[in-house]
Design a protein around this motif. Structure first.
Motif, mmCIF file in Angstrom:
data_model
loop_
_atom_site.group_PDB
_atom_site.id
_atom_site.type_symbol
_atom_site.label_atom_id
_atom_site.label_comp_id
_atom_site.label_asym_id
_atom_site.label_seq_id
_atom_site.Cartn_x
_atom_site.Cartn_y
_atom_site.Cartn_z
ATOM 1 N N ILE A 1 30.379 34.472 36.369
ATOM 2 C CA ILE A 1 29.614 34.538 37.721
ATOM 3 C C ILE A 1 28.244 34.255 37.416
ATOM 4 C CG2 ILE A 1 28.570 36.035 39.520
ATOM 5 C CD1 ILE A 1 31.933 37.339 39.034
ATOM 6 N N ALA A 2 27.675 34.622 36.018
ATOM 7 C CA ALA A 2 26.005 34.630 35.910
ATOM 8 C C ALA A 2 25.854 32.935 35.848
ATOM 9 C CB ALA A 2 25.946 35.319 34.530
ATOM 10 N N LEU A 3 26.812 32.465 35.095
ATOM 11 C CA LEU A 3 26.661 30.878 34.913
ATOM 12 C C LEU A 3 26.917 30.171 36.289
ATOM 13 C CD1 LEU A 3 28.445 30.196 31.403
ATOM 14 C CD2 LEU A 3 25.962 30.007 32.051
ATOM 15 N N PRO B 1 25.098 27.412 45.424
ATOM 16 C CA PRO B 1 25.435 28.282 46.437
ATOM 17 C C PRO B 1 26.840 28.281 46.672
ATOM 18 C CG PRO B 1 23.231 27.802 46.962
ATOM 19 C CD PRO B 1 23.697 26.714 46.100
ATOM 20 N N LEU B 2 27.293 27.171 46.948
ATOM 21 C CA LEU B 2 28.719 26.979 47.565
ATOM 22 C C LEU B 2 29.740 27.294 46.268
ATOM 23 C CD1 LEU B 2 30.425 26.245 49.746
ATOM 24 C CD2 LEU B 2 30.023 23.807 49.388
ATOM 25 N N CYS B 3 29.327 26.777 45.187
ATOM 26 C CA CYS B 3 30.223 26.972 43.949
ATOM 27 C C CYS B 3 30.055 28.504 43.484
ATOM 28 C CB CYS B 3 29.637 26.054 42.499
ATOM 29 S SG CYS B 3 29.760 24.306 42.819
ATOM 30 N N LEU B 4 28.886 29.073 43.554
ATOM 31 C CA LEU B 4 28.883 30.550 43.339
ATOM 32 C C LEU B 4 29.687 31.335 44.279
ATOM 33 C CD1 LEU B 4 27.686 33.005 42.040
ATOM 34 C CD2 LEU B 4 25.776 32.927 43.292
ATOM 35 N N TYR C 1 36.929 43.672 27.935
ATOM 36 C CA TYR C 1 36.923 42.076 27.718
ATOM 37 C C TYR C 1 36.632 41.364 29.214
ATOM 38 C CZ TYR C 1 38.235 37.772 25.129
ATOM 39 O OH TYR C 1 38.459 36.566 24.655
ATOM 40 N N THR C 2 37.699 41.961 29.813
ATOM 41 C CA THR C 2 37.604 41.075 31.483
ATOM 42 C C THR C 2 36.369 41.055 32.033
ATOM 43 O OG1 THR C 2 39.996 42.095 31.625
ATOM 44 C CG2 THR C 2 38.718 41.455 33.591
ATOM 45 N N VAL C 3 35.656 42.409 32.086
ATOM 46 C CA VAL C 3 34.116 42.576 32.590
ATOM 47 C C VAL C 3 33.319 41.550 32.162
ATOM 48 C CG1 VAL C 3 32.285 44.020 32.894
ATOM 49 C CG2 VAL C 3 34.466 44.885 33.318
ATOM 50 N N ALA C 4 33.359 41.444 30.695
ATOM 51 C CA ALA C 4 32.494 40.559 30.118
ATOM 52 C C ALA C 4 32.605 38.922 30.671
ATOM 53 C CB ALA C 4 32.429 40.702 28.564
ATOM 54 N N VAL D 1 32.514 25.236 32.223
ATOM 55 C CA VAL D 1 32.366 26.467 31.695
ATOM 56 C C VAL D 1 32.609 27.826 32.490
ATOM 57 C CG1 VAL D 1 30.814 27.937 30.082
ATOM 58 C CG2 VAL D 1 30.773 25.302 30.039
ATOM 59 N N VAL D 2 32.133 27.552 33.867
ATOM 60 C CA VAL D 2 32.291 28.661 34.695
ATOM 61 C C VAL D 2 33.916 28.923 34.644
ATOM 62 C CG1 VAL D 2 32.056 29.362 36.943
ATOM 63 C CG2 VAL D 2 30.223 28.294 35.732
ATOM 64 N N VAL D 3 34.714 27.822 35.196
ATOM 65 C CA VAL D 3 36.042 28.057 35.298
ATOM 66 C C VAL D 3 36.731 28.475 33.974
ATOM 67 C CG1 VAL D 3 38.159 26.529 35.728
ATOM 68 C CG2 VAL D 3 36.086 26.238 37.205
ATOM 69 N N VAL D 4 36.418 27.907 32.818
ATOM 70 C CA VAL D 4 36.935 28.534 31.582
ATOM 71 C C VAL D 4 36.888 30.180 31.718
ATOM 72 C CG1 VAL D 4 37.018 28.572 29.005
ATOM 73 C CG2 VAL D 4 37.034 26.550 30.299
ATOM 74 N N LEU D 5 35.631 30.499 32.051
ATOM 75 C CA LEU D 5 35.342 32.148 31.725
ATOM 76 C C LEU D 5 36.055 32.665 32.769
ATOM 77 C CD1 LEU D 5 31.509 31.905 30.790
ATOM 78 C CD2 LEU D 5 33.397 32.629 29.361
ATOM 79 N N VAL D 6 36.103 32.120 34.215
ATOM 80 C CA VAL D 6 36.696 33.076 35.161
ATOM 81 C C VAL D 6 38.202 33.047 35.025
ATOM 82 C CG1 VAL D 6 37.123 33.056 37.699
ATOM 83 C CG2 VAL D 6 34.746 32.693 36.920
ATOM 84 N N THR D 7 38.565 32.007 34.654
ATOM 85 C CA THR D 7 40.291 31.931 34.437
ATOM 86 C C THR D 7 40.609 32.816 33.321
ATOM 87 O OG1 THR D 7 40.155 29.489 35.252
ATOM 88 C CG2 THR D 7 42.185 30.212 33.834
ATOM 89 N N ALA D 8 39.658 32.617 32.233
ATOM 90 C CA ALA D 8 40.258 33.688 30.863
ATOM 91 C C ALA D 8 40.344 35.096 31.563
ATOM 92 C CB ALA D 8 39.202 33.374 29.973
#
Ligand SMILES: CC(C)=CCC/C(C)=C/CC/C(C)=C/CC/C(C)=C/COC[C@H](O)COP(=O)(O)O
Ligand SMILES: CC(C)=CCC/C(C)=C/CC/C(C)=C/CC/C(C)=C/COP(=O)(O)OP(=O)(O)O
Ligand SMILES: [Mg+2]
Length: 279
Positions: free
Chosen positions: A94-96, A102-105, A85-88, A42-49
């Protein structure tokens, strides 16, 4: 602003594949998948998007020439709407990521900064833009492994190296295809400096490096199936990269199908890694 346009601008095909790749990275590093590890995807999908959307925000002049059908140049999404949309998307990712380790964050934060830097400026610099995308792609395996601690990240370094080299090969050939639109948009890319043919040679050399790294006995999960299957994938990747060697014009690179063959080989490699990891 339609839901369809909001989905399309994120390039869901590569956002979802990137998310699944993070799970593959965790699977390869640990030999298992757990419910908490699904958060990685989910994190990667959101950051990549988010990275794909901000890319289109800053590529609007280039995309008016190279990709006029995209949601912003076509007017389906406003520039301001895309920025919000980008900021959201970044905020959500990042919130997820804060719920992982900590290393993943840290990796998610670094990658978010690189994605913004790529869209704003790195993409228009020779080589640094290609290295940024190659690092971002390779980092997905590091991100997945990092969910199992620094040992998991280290275990995936060989995979990340293979991915980095193969992605550099494909990205420089994509630049060779887009050299006219990139020049019109003020970008300065590798083909503009060393020419289309020189770029083909760089791409082929990187592909050879990726192939060599893919058959070195580094990973201890690489059994007979892997070596046979990756041999076929390596042949596809070498063939794809070789198609760019004879080209001296952007049209020739486009018509050679080199970047499409390389993409097919890279996705096939993901399947081989996934099967080898569970065997
Ligand atoms: C020598 C060898 C075995 C190389 C394979 C290296 C490897 C495992 C590559 C996988 C790269 C990959 C597809 C990662 C998934 C993450 C992702 C979606 C990356 C973004 O690029 C994917 C695709 O190229 C996007 O297509 P396009 O928008 O046309 O650039
Ligand atoms: C590991 C974490 C937390 C995030 C993953 C980080 C990413 C985004 C990995 C996947 C690699 C990727 C999809 C990078 C996106 C950069 C991007 C949009 C490249 C395409 O940009 P252009 O060079 O403008 O090419 P186009 O013509 O396709 O727009
Ligand atoms: Mg772009």
């Amino acid at each position: 602003m339609s839901v369809s346009a909001l989905v399309r601008i994120t390039r869901p095909h590569n956002a979802v594949v990137a998310g699944l790749t993070a799970l593959l990275g965790y699977l390869i590093a640990t030999g298992t998948l757990t419910s908490p590890s699904l958060l990685l995807a989910v994190v990667v999908v959101l950051v990549t998007a988010a990275g794909n959307v901000i890319n289109d925000v800053y590529d609007i002049e280039i995309d008016r020439i190279n990709r006029p059908e995209r949601p912003i140049p076509s007017g389906e999404i406003s520039l301001r709407g895309a920025k919000v949309y980008t900021v959201a998307l970044f905020a959500g990712g990042i919130a997820l990521a804060a719920l992982t380790t900590p290393l993943c964050l840290l990796i998610a934060l670094i990658n978010s900064v690189i994605l913004v830097a790529y869209a704003v400026w790195l993409k228009r610099t020779p080589v640094f833009g290609n290295i940024a995308v190659a690092y971002l792609t390779a980092s997905i395996f590091l991100f997945g492994g990092a969910f199992a601690g620094i040992e998991g990240l280290i275990r995936n370094i060989s995979l990340a190296t293979i991915t980095f080299l193969a992605t550099v090969a494909r990205e420089v050939l994509k630049d060779a295809e887009d050299v006219d639109g990139d020049a019109a948009g003020g970008a300065r890319t590798l083909p503009m400096i060393i020419g289309i043919q020189g770029t083909g040679v760089v791409a082929f050399a990187c592909a050879c490096g990726a192939v060599a790294a893919s058959i070195l006995p580094i990973g201890d999960w690489w059994g007979l199936f892997y070596l046979i299957a990756i041999g076929f994938v390596d042949a596809v990747i070498l063939f794809g990269a070789s198609r760019g060697l004879r080209c001296t014009t952007p049209d020739c690179v486009r018509e050679s199908g080199a970047t499409s063959i390389l993409r097919a080989g890279m996705f096939a490699a993901l399947a081989v890694f996934a099967i080898a990891a569970v065997m």
